[in-house]
Design a protein around this motif. Structure first.
Motif, PDB file in Angstrom:
ATOM      1  N   ASP A  80       0.811  -1.218   0.000  1.00 11.90           N
ATOM      2  CA  ASP A  80       0.000   0.000   0.000  1.00 11.90           C
ATOM      3  C   ASP A  80       0.845   1.269   0.000  1.00 11.90           C
ATOM      4  O   ASP A  80       0.376   2.333  -0.407  1.00 11.90           O
ATOM      5  CB  ASP A  80      -0.943   0.021   1.212  1.00 11.90           C
ATOM      6  CG  ASP A  80      -2.187  -0.819   0.982  1.00 11.90           C
ATOM      7  OD1 ASP A  80      -2.280  -1.463  -0.082  1.00 11.90           O
ATOM      8  OD2 ASP A  80      -3.061  -0.836   1.867  1.00 11.90           O
ATOM      9  N   HIS A 124      -9.518   1.830  11.997  1.00 14.45           N
ATOM     10  CA  HIS A 124      -9.948   2.016  10.610  1.00 14.45           C
ATOM     11  C   HIS A 124     -11.266   2.803  10.572  1.00 14.45           C
ATOM     12  O   HIS A 124     -11.408   3.789   9.843  1.00 14.45           O
ATOM     13  CB  HIS A 124     -10.157   0.662   9.925  1.00 14.45           C
ATOM     14  CG  HIS A 124      -8.927   0.072   9.329  1.00 14.45           C
ATOM     15  ND1 HIS A 124      -8.325   0.590   8.209  1.00 14.45           N
ATOM     16  CD2 HIS A 124      -8.186  -1.001   9.690  1.00 14.45           C
ATOM     17  CE1 HIS A 124      -7.258  -0.126   7.908  1.00 14.45           C
ATOM     18  NE2 HIS A 124      -7.155  -1.104   8.790  1.00 14.45           N
ATOM     19  N   CYS A 127     -11.008   6.463  11.796  1.00 10.78           N
ATOM     20  CA  CYS A 127     -10.413   7.334  10.776  1.00 10.78           C
ATOM     21  C   CYS A 127     -11.428   7.661   9.678  1.00 10.78           C
ATOM     22  O   CYS A 127     -11.585   8.830   9.291  1.00 10.78           O
ATOM     23  CB  CYS A 127      -9.183   6.657  10.165  1.00 10.78           C
ATOM     24  SG  CYS A 127      -7.700   6.728  11.197  1.00 10.78           S
ATOM     25  N   THR A 128     -12.115   6.633   9.192  1.00 11.73           N
ATOM     26  CA  THR A 128     -13.083   6.839   8.115  1.00 11.73           C
ATOM     27  C   THR A 128     -14.170   7.827   8.527  1.00 11.73           C
ATOM     28  O   THR A 128     -14.604   8.671   7.728  1.00 11.73           O
ATOM     29  CB  THR A 128     -13.725   5.503   7.712  1.00 11.73           C
ATOM     30  OG1 THR A 128     -12.691   4.606   7.293  1.00 11.73           O
ATOM     31  CG2 THR A 128     -14.718   5.687   6.576  1.00 11.73           C
ATOM     32  N   LYS A 131     -12.952  11.462   7.964  1.00 13.76           N
ATOM     33  CA  LYS A 131     -12.387  11.814   6.655  1.00 13.76           C
ATOM     34  C   LYS A 131     -10.889  11.523   6.556  1.00 13.76           C
ATOM     35  O   LYS A 131     -10.148  12.200   5.838  1.00 13.76           O
ATOM     36  CB  LYS A 131     -12.657  13.285   6.316  1.00 13.76           C
ATOM     37  CG  LYS A 131     -14.136  13.642   6.252  1.00 13.76           C
ATOM     38  CD  LYS A 131     -14.330  15.105   5.870  1.00 13.76           C
ATOM     39  CE  LYS A 131     -15.806  15.475   5.785  1.00 13.76           C
ATOM     40  NZ  LYS A 131     -16.016  16.891   5.427  1.00 13.76           N
ATOM     41  N   HIS A 133      -7.903   8.218   6.201  1.00 12.46           N
ATOM     42  CA  HIS A 133      -7.784   6.845   5.700  1.00 12.46           C
ATOM     43  C   HIS A 133      -6.542   6.199   6.300  1.00 12.46           C
ATOM     44  O   HIS A 133      -5.428   6.709   6.134  1.00 12.46           O
ATOM     45  CB  HIS A 133      -7.699   6.838   4.175  1.00 12.46           C
ATOM     46  CG  HIS A 133      -7.510   5.483   3.586  1.00 12.46           C
ATOM     47  ND1 HIS A 133      -8.393   4.447   3.787  1.00 12.46           N
ATOM     48  CD2 HIS A 133      -6.517   4.980   2.801  1.00 12.46           C
ATOM     49  CE1 HIS A 133      -7.968   3.364   3.158  1.00 12.46           C
ATOM     50  NE2 HIS A 133      -6.830   3.669   2.547  1.00 12.46           N
ATOM     51  N   TYR A 248      -4.952  12.010   4.376  1.00 11.60           N
ATOM     52  CA  TYR A 248      -6.064  12.965   4.392  1.00 11.60           C
ATOM     53  C   TYR A 248      -6.064  13.736   3.078  1.00 11.60           C
ATOM     54  O   TYR A 248      -5.009  14.140   2.582  1.00 11.60           O
ATOM     55  CB  TYR A 248      -5.895  13.939   5.573  1.00 11.60           C
ATOM     56  CG  TYR A 248      -6.904  15.062   5.617  1.00 11.60           C
ATOM     57  CD1 TYR A 248      -8.227  14.830   5.971  1.00 11.60           C
ATOM     58  CD2 TYR A 248      -6.527  16.370   5.308  1.00 11.60           C
ATOM     59  CE1 TYR A 248      -9.151  15.865   6.019  1.00 11.60           C
ATOM     60  CE2 TYR A 248      -7.438  17.417   5.365  1.00 11.60           C
ATOM     61  CZ  TYR A 248      -8.755  17.154   5.714  1.00 11.60           C
ATOM     62  OH  TYR A 248      -9.671  18.171   5.766  1.00 11.60           O
ATOM     63  N   ARG A 256      -3.224  15.398  -1.207  1.00 14.53           N
ATOM     64  CA  ARG A 256      -3.075  14.300  -0.247  1.00 14.53           C
ATOM     65  C   ARG A 256      -1.976  14.651   0.754  1.00 14.53           C
ATOM     66  O   ARG A 256      -0.837  14.908   0.366  1.00 14.53           O
ATOM     67  CB  ARG A 256      -2.734  13.000  -0.961  1.00 14.53           C
ATOM     68  CG  ARG A 256      -3.889  12.417  -1.769  1.00 14.53           C
ATOM     69  CD  ARG A 256      -3.422  11.316  -2.688  1.00 14.53           C
ATOM     70  NE  ARG A 256      -2.882  10.183  -1.955  1.00 14.53           N
ATOM     71  CZ  ARG A 256      -3.600   9.145  -1.543  1.00 14.53           C
ATOM     72  NH1 ARG A 256      -4.906   9.113  -1.778  1.00 14.53           N
ATOM     73  NH2 ARG A 256      -3.041   8.141  -0.908  1.00 14.53           N
ATOM     74  N   ARG A 258      -0.086  13.133   4.252  1.00 17.16           N
ATOM     75  CA  ARG A 258       0.046  11.844   4.935  1.00 17.16           C
ATOM     76  C   ARG A 258       0.988  11.943   6.113  1.00 17.16           C
ATOM     77  O   ARG A 258       1.906  12.783   6.136  1.00 17.16           O
ATOM     78  CB  ARG A 258       0.549  10.768   3.965  1.00 17.16           C
ATOM     79  CG  ARG A 258       1.957  11.032   3.422  1.00 17.16           C
ATOM     80  CD  ARG A 258       2.326  10.041   2.334  1.00 17.16           C
ATOM     81  NE  ARG A 258       3.627  10.334   1.766  1.00 17.16           N
ATOM     82  CZ  ARG A 258       4.759   9.705   2.095  1.00 17.16           C
ATOM     83  NH1 ARG A 258       4.748   8.763   3.014  1.00 17.16           N
ATOM     84  NH2 ARG A 258       5.912  10.029   1.519  1.00 17.16           N
TER      85      ARG A 258
END
Length: 454
Positions: A80, A124, A127-128, A131, A133, A248, A256, A258
């Motif tokens: 990932d 998980h 976080c979702t 907003k 990930h 984010y 993005r 991170r």
């Protein structure tokens, strides 16, 4: 002097190539610009030497173990993030090689360290809902101290089976009828050449590719800051996951942002890349070395299109501006940043979060482009919803942190360049961006070479 295989660079890619070839009967040499591990010493002691003195070769960035030798030793087993190695060798093979690297590290001193995983984590969902990930990964955290031990044990196993040339700068690589000529303190020949130059060798790698007519593609640069705050703010995340890789997407620009390189109870440190002072972070397994702070990077990735191609040059220019204004790294309280004022030494001295790096108080808005700074501020407020206290006035921001990526070198599924027998691996290839991916690339190429001579 002739070798069957010459490896340029003793970072993780080069080390694991050498490890796979150590008992093959091939004549193998490793050329490294820096020192062997035991001689890698940064002169900054916080007392007599408080800031970078621009050594001829930076012991933090170069030497056996590469730039990751004094990192916090995090090996992320995932496709990932950490690079695009899987695009060349396949996702299954990439994960298998990263698992293999993890086993080697564990049997060379890392057996007592913990393997963390995001699998099944309730974080998980949290976080979702905000907003954010959370990226999936297994993470082996060695710590700076255990990472050093693992590297020491690997070197002890390799030093009598592989020729190491330390403090040796490779000036050029030339194609010959029988393979390659490596020009260093003298000329050396080999049939196979593995180039593992690392990020700090990005400019050199570009020159080599130009000289050999190897096609390269523009890559990205990551710009941002290192955040330092009270460790308790992120303990509910770091105790379970050790490192949460969180992404984010900003509302204003849809950029993005991170998190990167999270160091629970760690320290903030300087880095010297091509004479430019930037910031990074370390952490330790030894309880006696731990601090009350946690640090991590917030980075915004910038990709450039025609006609501009020099993404690293862009990052360097911003880092140089920081060095010009602050004499090195600049630190600013988050409360001062959002109020549009520079931090002063008095405010830093009175701050509730005590800095672990001696840096110049200042104003990062004079350095970082507005778009990037806006994204970082937006991300801090987003993180505050899942780790309350992130957006406290006392949170410290160090700048700048820059992650340079090589131009991505055009290679095939075996990471072989257009010249047969020349392999480009590790972060110097632009394909990998992590310890685990770089190490795996070294194993993959070494095994391919062995298959050619079987």
């Amino acid at each position: 002097m002739n070798y069957d295989v010459i490896i340029i660079g003793a970072g993780p890619g080069g080390i694991f190539s050498a490890y796979e070839l150590r008992n093959s009967g091939l004549r193998v040499a490793v050329f490294e610009e820096g020192n062997e591990l035991s001689k890698r010493k940064c002169p900054i002691d916080g007392d007599k030497v408080k800031s970078c003195i621009s050594c001829k070769t930076c012991s933090i960035m170069s030497g056996f173990g590469g730039a990751g030798a004094f990192s916090d030793g995090k090996y992320n087993i995932t496709n990932d993030f950490g690079g695009s190695l899987y695009e060349h060798i396949g996702k299954k093979t990439a994960l298998e090689l990263m698992e293999y690297v993890d086993r080697i590290n564990a049997t060379h001193g890392g057996e007592a360290t913990r393997l963390y995983s995001t699998a099944g984590s309730p974080f998980h969902k949290i976080c979702t809902q905000n907003k954010l990930h959370l990226l999936d990964a297994k993470v082996r955290h060695l710590g700076t101290d255990i990472n050093y031990k693992v590297l020491s044990n690997l070197y002890a196993e390799l030093k009598d089976k592989v020729d190491f040339h330390f403090n040796t700068h490779v000036g050029d690589i030339k194609k010959t009828a029988g393979g390659f000529e490596v020009v260093a303190d003298k000329s050396y020949s080999c049939k196979y050449c593995i180039v593992s130059a690392g990020r700090s060798g990005s400019k050199w790698m570009e020159t080599v590719c130009n000289n050999l007519g190897i096609v390269t593609h523009s890559n990205r640069v990551d710009l941002g800051v290192r955040v330092e705050l009270n460790a308790e703010v992120f303990e509910h995340i770091t105790d379970e996951l050790y490192e949460g890789k969180i992404v984010y997407v900003t509302e204003k620009y849809e950029d993005r942002v991170r998190t990167f390189c999270m160091n629970p109870h760690g320290i903030v440190v300087n880095e010297n890349t091509n004479g430019i002072i930037t910031v990074n972070g370390h952490s330790f397994e030894d309880e006696s070395l731990k601090t009350n702070n946690t640090n991590f990077a917030l980075l915004v990735s910038k990709h450039f299109s025609e006609p501009f191609k020099d993404s690293n040059g862009y990052g360097e220019s911003i880092a140089r501006l920081s060095n010009m204004l602050g004499g090195g790294v600049i630190v600013q309280r988050f409360g001062d940043m959002v109020r549009g004022r520079r931090s002063t030494q008095k405010r830093i001295d009175e701050n509730l979060v005590v800095p672990t790096l001696s840096a110049t108080p200042g104003d990062l808005s004079l350095i970082l482009p507005k778009r990037i700074l806006d994204g970082i501020i937006e991300m801090i407020y987003a993180l505050d919803k899942v780790a309350n206290g992130t957006a406290n006035d006392e949170t410290l921001l160090y700048g700048v942190e820059v992650k340079f990526y090589n131009m991505e070198v055009e290679t095939d599924k075996n990471l072989e360049a257009s010249h047969k027998g020349l392999y480009i691996i590790g972060d110097g290839s632009g394909v990998t961006h992590s310890l685990s991916h770089a190490s795996a690339s070294g194993v993959h190429v070494a095994r391919h070479i062995l298959s050619q001579i079987a």
